[in-house]
Design a protein around this motif. Structure first.
Motif, PDB file in Angstrom:
ATOM      1  N   UNK A 126       0.914  -1.124   0.038  1.00 51.00           N
ATOM      2  CA  UNK A 126       0.086   0.020   0.032  1.00 51.00           C
ATOM      3  C   UNK A 126       0.875   1.321   0.136  1.00 51.00           C
ATOM      4  N   UNK A 127       0.616   2.024  -0.833  1.00 50.99           N
ATOM      5  CA  UNK A 127       1.444   3.401  -1.200  1.00 50.99           C
ATOM      6  C   UNK A 127       0.383   4.368  -1.220  1.00 50.99           C
ATOM      7  N   UNK A 128       1.048   5.446  -0.526  1.00 51.27           N
ATOM      8  CA  UNK A 128       0.015   6.900  -0.795  1.00 51.27           C
ATOM      9  C   UNK A 128       0.293   7.328  -1.984  1.00 51.27           C
ATOM     10  N   UNK A 129      -0.745   8.125  -2.763  1.00 50.54           N
ATOM     11  CA  UNK A 129      -0.532   8.599  -4.066  1.00 50.54           C
ATOM     12  C   UNK A 129      -1.322   9.849  -4.112  1.00 50.54           C
ATOM     13  N   UNK A 130      -0.656  10.650  -4.690  1.00 49.68           N
ATOM     14  CA  UNK A 130      -1.333  12.121  -5.107  1.00 49.68           C
ATOM     15  C   UNK A 130      -2.480  12.123  -6.228  1.00 49.68           C
ATOM     16  N   UNK A 131      -3.662  12.344  -6.177  1.00 49.44           N
ATOM     17  CA  UNK A 131      -4.457  12.331  -7.218  1.00 49.44           C
ATOM     18  C   UNK A 131      -4.787  13.710  -7.643  1.00 49.44           C
ATOM     19  N   UNK A 132      -4.662  14.092  -8.977  1.00 53.11           N
ATOM     20  CA  UNK A 132      -4.691  15.601  -9.414  1.00 53.11           C
ATOM     21  C   UNK A 132      -5.505  15.532 -10.458  1.00 53.11           C
ATOM     22  N   UNK A 133      -6.683  15.967 -10.244  1.00 55.63           N
ATOM     23  CA  UNK A 133      -7.769  16.261 -11.636  1.00 55.63           C
ATOM     24  C   UNK A 133      -7.606  17.655 -12.082  1.00 55.63           C
ATOM     25  N   UNK A 134      -6.513  18.390 -11.707  1.00 55.73           N
ATOM     26  CA  UNK A 134      -6.548  19.781 -12.173  1.00 55.73           C
ATOM     27  C   UNK A 134      -5.445  19.845 -13.416  1.00 55.73           C
ATOM     28  N   UNK A 135      -4.791  19.018 -13.737  1.00 58.11           N
ATOM     29  CA  UNK A 135      -3.728  18.919 -14.757  1.00 58.11           C
ATOM     30  C   UNK A 135      -4.456  19.006 -16.311  1.00 58.11           C
ATOM     31  N   UNK A 136      -5.555  18.179 -16.408  1.00 56.80           N
ATOM     32  CA  UNK A 136      -6.261  18.069 -17.760  1.00 56.80           C
ATOM     33  C   UNK A 136      -7.502  18.115 -17.711  1.00 56.80           C
ATOM     34  N   UNK A 137      -8.334  18.673 -18.299  1.00 61.65           N
ATOM     35  CA  UNK A 137      -9.708  18.310 -18.328  1.00 61.65           C
ATOM     36  C   UNK A 137     -10.080  17.095 -18.414  1.00 61.65           C
ATOM     37  N   UNK A 138     -10.917  16.403 -17.866  1.00 65.75           N
ATOM     38  CA  UNK A 138     -11.565  15.257 -17.839  1.00 65.75           C
ATOM     39  C   UNK A 138     -10.620  14.047 -17.589  1.00 65.75           C
ATOM     40  N   UNK A 139      -9.210  14.346 -16.986  1.00 66.45           N
ATOM     41  CA  UNK A 139      -8.278  13.540 -16.803  1.00 66.45           C
ATOM     42  C   UNK A 139      -8.167  13.390 -15.313  1.00 66.45           C
ATOM     43  N   UNK A 140      -7.656  12.540 -14.567  1.00 66.48           N
ATOM     44  CA  UNK A 140      -7.066  12.567 -13.242  1.00 66.48           C
ATOM     45  C   UNK A 140      -5.569  11.806 -13.586  1.00 66.48           C
ATOM     46  N   UNK A 141      -4.528  12.824 -13.206  1.00 64.68           N
ATOM     47  CA  UNK A 141      -3.253  12.326 -12.997  1.00 64.68           C
ATOM     48  C   UNK A 141      -2.851  11.673 -11.579  1.00 64.68           C
ATOM     49  N   UNK A 142      -2.128  10.726 -11.525  1.00 63.75           N
ATOM     50  CA  UNK A 142      -1.672  10.127 -10.326  1.00 63.75           C
ATOM     51  C   UNK A 142      -0.221   9.996 -10.113  1.00 63.75           C
ATOM     52  N   UNK A 143       0.406  10.492  -9.286  1.00 59.06           N
ATOM     53  CA  UNK A 143       1.659  10.216  -8.877  1.00 59.06           C
ATOM     54  C   UNK A 143       1.973   9.489  -7.558  1.00 59.06           C
ATOM     55  N   UNK A 144       3.063   8.756  -7.433  1.00 58.32           N
ATOM     56  CA  UNK A 144       3.406   7.822  -6.377  1.00 58.32           C
ATOM     57  C   UNK A 144       4.747   8.370  -5.998  1.00 58.32           C
ATOM     58  N   UNK A 145       4.919   9.363  -4.834  1.00 59.50           N
ATOM     59  CA  UNK A 145       6.187   9.693  -4.591  1.00 59.50           C
ATOM     60  C   UNK A 145       7.173   8.768  -4.081  1.00 59.50           C
ATOM     61  N   UNK A 146       6.635   7.759  -3.536  1.00 60.07           N
ATOM     62  CA  UNK A 146       7.578   6.620  -2.958  1.00 60.07           C
ATOM     63  C   UNK A 146       8.144   5.855  -4.221  1.00 60.07           C
ATOM     64  N   UNK A 147       7.702   5.713  -5.158  1.00 64.40           N
ATOM     65  CA  UNK A 147       8.257   5.025  -6.436  1.00 64.40           C
ATOM     66  C   UNK A 147       8.226   6.077  -7.507  1.00 64.40           C
ATOM     67  N   UNK A 148       9.657   6.671  -7.619  1.00 61.84           N
ATOM     68  CA  UNK A 148      10.027   7.637  -8.651  1.00 61.84           C
ATOM     69  C   UNK A 148       9.554   7.076 -10.007  1.00 61.84           C
ATOM     70  N   UNK A 149       9.156   8.102 -10.918  1.00 60.52           N
ATOM     71  CA  UNK A 149       8.911   7.612 -12.124  1.00 60.52           C
ATOM     72  C   UNK A 149       7.372   7.249 -12.346  1.00 60.52           C
ATOM     73  N   UNK A 150       6.751   6.977 -11.510  1.00 66.03           N
ATOM     74  CA  UNK A 150       5.307   6.567 -11.503  1.00 66.03           C
ATOM     75  C   UNK A 150       4.164   7.847 -11.679  1.00 66.03           C
ATOM     76  N   UNK A 151       3.924   7.935 -13.006  1.00 68.43           N
ATOM     77  CA  UNK A 151       2.843   9.318 -13.212  1.00 68.43           C
ATOM     78  C   UNK A 151       2.023   8.697 -14.209  1.00 68.43           C
ATOM     79  N   UNK A 152       0.909   8.364 -13.953  1.00 70.22           N
ATOM     80  CA  UNK A 152      -0.321   7.863 -14.761  1.00 70.22           C
ATOM     81  C   UNK A 152      -1.567   8.845 -15.209  1.00 70.22           C
TER      82      UNK A 152
END
Length: 88
Positions: A6-32
């Motif tokens: 289980x890893x905390x993740x940052x959900x960001x709906x503000x990057x692009x309209x109708x999209x949610x970006x997630x980054x996982x700070x503990x695992x560098x390079x993960x951005x979906x």
């Protein structure tokens, strides 16, 4: 026995309209990105699993949600995955 992580993740709906970006700070390079939180979370779990399996390092220690810095509009949630599924 399954190795659940289980890893905390940052959900960001503000990057692009109708999209949610997630980054996982503990695992560098993960951005979906996904069209819903659920779809993005599934993609993030897959990206984390693949990244952890290909790196032969120790598993990163998960941060606490309070340690993550967020911007307005972002939220913190958790990514749960079974690492054994990605070792196959």
């Amino acid at each position: 026995m399954a190795q659940r992580l289980v890893y905390p993740a940052i959900f960001d709906p503000t990057v692009m309209i109708n999209r949610v970006q997630i980054t996982v700070p503990d695992v560098p390079g993960v951005k979906v990105m996904g069209t819903t939180n659920e779809q993005a979370a599934q993609k993030a779990a897959e990206a984390v699993g693949k990244e952890l399996v290909k790196s032969n390092d120790e598993l990163p220690v998960p941060s606490t949600p309070g340690e993550l810095k967020t911007k307005p509009g972002q939220t913190v949630s958790f990514i749960v995955l079974d690492l054994d599924e990605y070792r196959k």
